[in-house]
Design an enzyme around this catalytic site. Structure first.
Site, PDB file in Angstrom:
ATOM      1  CG  HIS A  18     -90.078 -15.762 -22.872  1.00 20.33           C
ATOM      2  ND1 HIS A  18     -90.167 -15.848 -24.238  1.00 20.33           N
ATOM      3  CD2 HIS A  18     -90.806 -16.810 -22.388  1.00 20.33           C
ATOM      4  CE1 HIS A  18     -90.894 -16.900 -24.580  1.00 20.33           C
ATOM      5  NE2 HIS A  18     -91.306 -17.488 -23.466  1.00 20.33           N
ATOM      6  CG  HIS A  21     -94.739 -14.225 -23.521  1.00 17.17           C
ATOM      7  ND1 HIS A  21     -93.786 -14.738 -22.682  1.00 17.17           N
ATOM      8  CD2 HIS A  21     -95.618 -15.222 -23.742  1.00 17.17           C
ATOM      9  CE1 HIS A  21     -94.084 -15.998 -22.392  1.00 17.17           C
ATOM     10  NE2 HIS A  21     -95.201 -16.313 -23.026  1.00 17.17           N
ATOM     11  CB  CYS A 137     -99.068 -31.561 -22.199  1.00 18.96           C
ATOM     12  SG  CYS A 137     -97.741 -30.379 -21.845  1.00 18.96           S
ATOM     13  CB  CYS A 140     -99.688 -28.093 -24.304  1.00 20.94           C
ATOM     14  SG  CYS A 140     -98.103 -28.549 -24.971  1.00 20.94           S
ATOM     15  CB  CYS A 161     -95.255 -32.673 -23.578  1.00 17.16           C
ATOM     16  SG  CYS A 161     -95.574 -31.392 -24.787  1.00 17.16           S
ATOM     17  CG  HIS A 164     -94.137 -27.708 -22.816  1.00 20.36           C
ATOM     18  ND1 HIS A 164     -95.300 -27.788 -23.532  1.00 20.36           N
ATOM     19  CD2 HIS A 164     -93.875 -26.391 -22.667  1.00 20.36           C
ATOM     20  CE1 HIS A 164     -95.740 -26.575 -23.794  1.00 20.36           C
ATOM     21  NE2 HIS A 164     -94.903 -25.711 -23.284  1.00 20.36           N
ATOM     22  CE  LYS A 318     -92.531 -22.142 -27.924  1.00 15.19           C
ATOM     23  NZ  LYS A 318     -93.734 -22.708 -27.364  1.00 15.19           N
ATOM     24  CE  LYS A 321     -94.773 -20.060 -20.562  1.00 21.49           C
ATOM     25  NZ  LYS A 321     -95.712 -19.029 -20.830  1.00 21.49           N
TER      26      LYS A 321
HETATM   27  O1  ME8 Z   1    -100.348 -20.459 -25.031  1.00 23.69           O
HETATM   28  N1  ME8 Z   1     -91.381 -17.193 -30.022  1.00 23.69           N
HETATM   29  O2  ME8 Z   1     -99.951 -18.889 -23.374  1.00 23.69           O
HETATM   30  P1  ME8 Z   1     -98.352 -18.778 -23.408  1.00 23.69           P
HETATM   31  C1  ME8 Z   1     -92.404 -16.422 -30.415  1.00 23.69           C
HETATM   32  N2  ME8 Z   1    -102.409 -19.076 -22.549  1.00 23.69           N
HETATM   33  N3  ME8 Z   1     -93.530 -16.244 -29.683  1.00 23.69           N
HETATM   34  C2  ME8 Z   1     -93.609 -16.877 -28.513  1.00 23.69           C
HETATM   35  C3  ME8 Z   1     -92.564 -17.707 -28.032  1.00 23.69           C
HETATM   36  C4  ME8 Z   1     -91.409 -17.853 -28.853  1.00 23.69           C
HETATM   37  N4  ME8 Z   1     -90.368 -18.591 -28.501  1.00 23.69           N
HETATM   38  N5  ME8 Z   1     -92.930 -18.174 -26.830  1.00 23.69           N
HETATM   39  C5  ME8 Z   1     -94.164 -17.654 -26.562  1.00 23.69           C
HETATM   40  C6  ME8 Z   1    -100.729 -19.731 -24.121  1.00 23.69           C
HETATM   41  N6  ME8 Z   1     -94.571 -16.878 -27.569  1.00 23.69           N
HETATM   42  C7  ME8 Z   1    -102.200 -19.612 -23.819  1.00 23.69           C
HETATM   43  C8  ME8 Z   1    -102.865 -18.761 -24.889  1.00 23.69           C
HETATM   44  S1  ME8 Z   1    -104.993 -17.556 -25.960  1.00 23.69           S
HETATM   45  C9  ME8 Z   1    -106.637 -17.689 -25.829  1.00 23.69           C
HETATM   46  C10 ME8 Z   1    -104.351 -18.619 -24.729  1.00 23.69           C
HETATM   47  C11 ME8 Z   1     -95.842 -16.124 -27.653  1.00 23.69           C
HETATM   48  O3  ME8 Z   1     -97.995 -17.958 -22.240  1.00 23.69           O
HETATM   49  C12 ME8 Z   1     -96.648 -16.565 -28.867  1.00 23.69           C
HETATM   50  O4  ME8 Z   1     -97.604 -15.587 -29.152  1.00 23.69           O
HETATM   51  O5  ME8 Z   1     -97.740 -20.114 -23.557  1.00 23.69           O
HETATM   52  C13 ME8 Z   1     -97.320 -17.810 -28.350  1.00 23.69           C
HETATM   53  O6  ME8 Z   1     -98.428 -18.199 -29.133  1.00 23.69           O
HETATM   54  C14 ME8 Z   1     -97.735 -17.334 -26.960  1.00 23.69           C
HETATM   55  O7  ME8 Z   1     -96.645 -16.482 -26.552  1.00 23.69           O
HETATM   56  C15 ME8 Z   1     -97.946 -18.467 -25.979  1.00 23.69           C
HETATM   57  O8  ME8 Z   1     -98.086 -17.916 -24.703  1.00 23.69           O
END
Ligand code: ME8
Length: 707
Positions: A18, A21, A137, A140, A161, A164, A318, A321
């Site tokens: 989304h 990301h 969680c 997370c 959590c 979430h 925030k 998903k």
């Molecule tokens: O945490 N606003 O994956 P994830 C801004 N797999 N950026 C956002 C956001 C938002 N509302 N939502 C997501 C994970 N992001 C782990 C990471 S790394 C070794 C492992 C972005 O799919 C932002 O960069 O939950 C956040 O840190 C990341 O997506 C979390 O992605």
């Protein structure tokens, strides 16, 4: 040759991408493009995090195997990166890393073995076997301490959590532990010795204060009977590795750590250490756990960790998903150009702060800054060159007397003033971008546009063209506008690659902007006589009402779109948090106290240390509708962290830069897991007790006392 390595997080393969990301990808892509422009050999990593209970469960719900689930989500990420010009074909990432890649398994095994053989700085075994008992969680992928969850009212139900709002898993099993508690001093020394290791500074303070608060040993494995979808622990397949141990390691396995072939193809020696770009939601994993793992394994620390804020929905929650309040990428891509989206994300979000996303704001920026701003400057300049100069860039030379004449009529065509202005702006732009202050950097660029627009409007080329005597002035004005456009293209290329390259070509200039270093720009190097190309609109104007209606009808009624993979059956509806007592003085309460206790002595008042403060950062905190978390400079060495119950009345973004009154000697207290080191003073009125923050009508330095 200088090298640079930038990474985004690798995203969970449980649900579809989304805006959040996409945002991190845009920041990373812009950063990589800037480095490449400067001639620095750059490696840009993004990818997916494919193991763990989270993915296992998503796969089960969708009737897929975990690998099929990962492949399915990856296909959407690949689609997103292609659609938004972020893949390797469009000059974006160099690797789409997947943690199910065999070379990754090898590298993670190598890191585990090294950690298992290591001693901590305090002389203990870095890894040991124990028993884990606690809450986890899955969303997370994190173990939760008491201040990170809300207990359920029904004792039979698990806590939820805070982030979430989903129920936690209870865990009680044998586990390998990483002796994180022995790394506190080493980590604090790292933050102290490298001021830019964690950026922005407010985040660094947050991380340091977390470490100072005491670290607990970290469970780094699960029984494979509980979580089978993971990398088996070397020599002990009854355990799978904790997904964060596996995921963080991707940053080094991607470039060949633990795998010869990959090392030859990418180059661990060549590119490590990396700069990690992350959302603030996963800062702790990157700034505490990861450096500690690397210390244990004897691997060099990352170049740094830069954390950005979160995109919030219009209600200030925030975007995620799990909450189902994300902005759909298809709707974005359908109505807006990639460049407009990139520009909006970088211009609108004050880096490091949270920002609210709104389609209206996006349309407004696309229309005012892009269509009427840059687009209009480009089309009017090129059209006038076509009309008055037979489509060739005229000479910029102007004689002294003509210059004076122009000046007398209020037109500043003096080359040195313009060149000085633009050179200075270029330098500022670079500094802001280096500091990830993209919003400020773009403000600077738009000040250039305003300046040149004004020069054109003052000069009125359409009038000058009627008078042969004014030919030189006309030419000079058009040359300066065209030369400015050339500079703008070079500066803006990393932010808006497509549009910048397009304008550059319309200006008649050959070649790719991807290798032109803004630092090397010299005023006046736009060749005279350059034949301008075909003039086409770069940023079409959007009909706001029509676009909004279309978006509303295309997305679901609530504006929320939950995709198949994102929908979580049984996910809870939002539970209102218990109101938290806001840490503020309310004038009405104070009045009541005066009524009871009558007068106080001046000495009593002097006990209250009231200081002038300036809000440096402000953000909402999860699951606390009323609270804003701020860092406030009250003239001390370090800013204070203060919580205030004003979030329903004051937008976090608008608080930044405001002068406030802070009670500086109030005993610190913990709210929602955050220490509040003072109070913001506000009046309150009406039945709801609406707060109005006390401030100053005149300039006053931070730290000044109120008495
Ligand atoms: O945490 N606003 O994956 P994830 C801004 N797999 N950026 C956002 C956001 C938002 N509302 N939502 C997501 C994970 N992001 C782990 C990471 S790394 C070794 C492992 C972005 O799919 C932002 O960069 O939950 C956040 O840190 C990341 O997506 C979390 O992605």
């Amino acid at each position: 040759m200088e090298t640079f390595y930038v990474t985004t997080p690798i995203y969970y393969a449980n649900s579809l991408p989304h805006l959040g990301h996409l945002y991190t990808m845009i920041v990373a892509d812009t950063t990589a493009r800037r480095k490449r422009q400067q001639g620095i050999e750059t490696f840009f990593l993004t990818g997916t995090d494919e193991h763990g209970i989270n993915i296992e469960r998503a796969a089960k719900r969708a009737g897929r195997t975990p690998q099929e689930q990962a492949d399915y989500v990856v296909s959407y990420y690949k689609q997103m990166t292609a659609q938004f010009g972020l893949d390797s074909e469009h000059g974006g990432y160099d690797i789409f890393m997947r943690t199910t890649a065999p070379f990754h398994y090898q590298g993670v095994n190598e890191l585990w073995r090294r950690v298992a053989a290591a001693k901590t700085p305090k002389g203990n075994d870095a890894l040991f076997k124990g028993h884990y008992e606690g809450w986890f969680c899955a969303a997370c992928a994190a173990y939760k301490t008491e201040d990170e969850y809300v207990k359920s009212e029904n004792a039979d139900e698990p806590p939820r959590c805070l982030i979430h709002e989903t129920p936690l898993d209870s865990i009680s099993e044998e586990s390998y532990f990483f002796r994180l508690s022995d790394y506190d001093e080493a980590l604090l020394e790292l933050y102290d010795s490298r001021a830019d290791f964690v950026r922005p500074e407010s985040r660094r303070n947050e991380v340091a204060s977390f470490v100072r608060g005491g670290l607990q040993d970290l469970s780094v494995s699960r029984l494979s009977t509980s979580v089978s979808w993971g990398i088996p622990v070397p020599d002990d397949p009854a355990h799978t590795m904790y997904v964060w141990f596996d995921a963080l390691t991707n940053y080094i396995t991607a470039i060949g750590f633990g795998n010869e072939e990959r090392q030859k193809a990418a180059g661990f020696e060549k590119f490590w250490p990396a700069l990690h770009l992350v959302g603030k939601d996963i800062l702790r994993f990157h700034a505490v756990y990861w450096p500690a793992f690397l210390m244990a394994a004897g691997v060099e620390q990352p170049r740094g960790i830069v954390a950005h804020g979160m995109w919030l929905d219009p209600n200030g929650r925030k975007m995620s998903k799990t909450l189902g309040n994300t902005v759909e990428l298809d709707a974005l891509a359908k109505h807006f150009s990639v460049d407009a989206i990139r520009y909006f994300c970088l211009r609108e979000m004050v880096f490091g702060q949270d920002g609210r996303f709104g389609y209206e704001a996006l349309i407004d920026r696309a229309n005012s800054d892009l269509a009427s701003g840059l687009g209009n400057l480009s089309s009017r300049t090129l059209t006038m060159i076509a009309r008055y100069c037979e489509g060739r860039v005229p000479s910029g030379k102007i004689s002294e007397d003509k210059l004076l004449l122009a000046k007398r009529t209020g037109v500043d065509t003096d080359e040195t003033t313009i060149a000085g202005f633009i050179e200075h702006a270029r330098d500022e732009f670079q500094i802001h971008c280096d500091n990830f202050a993209f919003s400020r950097a773009l403000e600077v660029v738009w000040s250039i546009i305003a300046r040149v627009d004004k020069m054109i409007s003052d000069a009125k080329p359409w009038d000058l063209a009627k008078d042969d005597n004014q030919r030189q002035t006309l030419n000079a004005v058009l040359y300066r506008a065209a030369e400015t456009l050339r500079w703008l293209c070079v500066l803006l290329y990393p932010v808006m690659p497509g549009a910048s390259q397009n304008i550059y070509a319309q200006l008649g200039l050959p070649g790719s902007l991807s290798t032109i270093d803004p630092g090397g720009l010299r005023w006046g190097e736009l060749p005279e006589n350059t034949q301008v190309g075909e003039i086409t609109p770069v940023f079409p104007r959007l009909d706001k009402a029509r676009t909004m209606t279309a978006i509303k009808t295309e997305t679901e009624p609530t504006g929320v779109h939950i995709t198949e993979a994102e929908a979580i059956p049984g996910a809870p509806t939002l539970v209102e948090s218990a109101p938290t007592q806001p840490p503020m003085i309310h004038a009405s309460q104070a009045d009541a106290i005066v009524g009871v206790a009558n007068f106080i002595e001046i000495g009593d008042f002097a006990k209250v240390d009231l200081r002038v403060g300036e809000v440096l950062t402000a953000e909402r905190i999860p699951k606390a509708d009323k609270l804003l978390l701020m860092s406030i400079d009250i003239g001390e060495e370090k800013p204070r962290q203060v919580l205030a119950g004003i979030a329903q009345y004051y937008d976090a973004e608008k608080m930044v830069g405001r002068k406030v009154v802070v009670v500086a000697n109030l005993k610190p207290r913990k709210l929602r897991g955050y220490e509040s080191q003072g109070m913001v003073v506000a009046a309150s009125y009406g039945e709801e007790g609406k707060p109005v923050i006390a401030t100053f009508a005149e300039d006053v330095p931070n730290g000044a006392r109120l008495k």
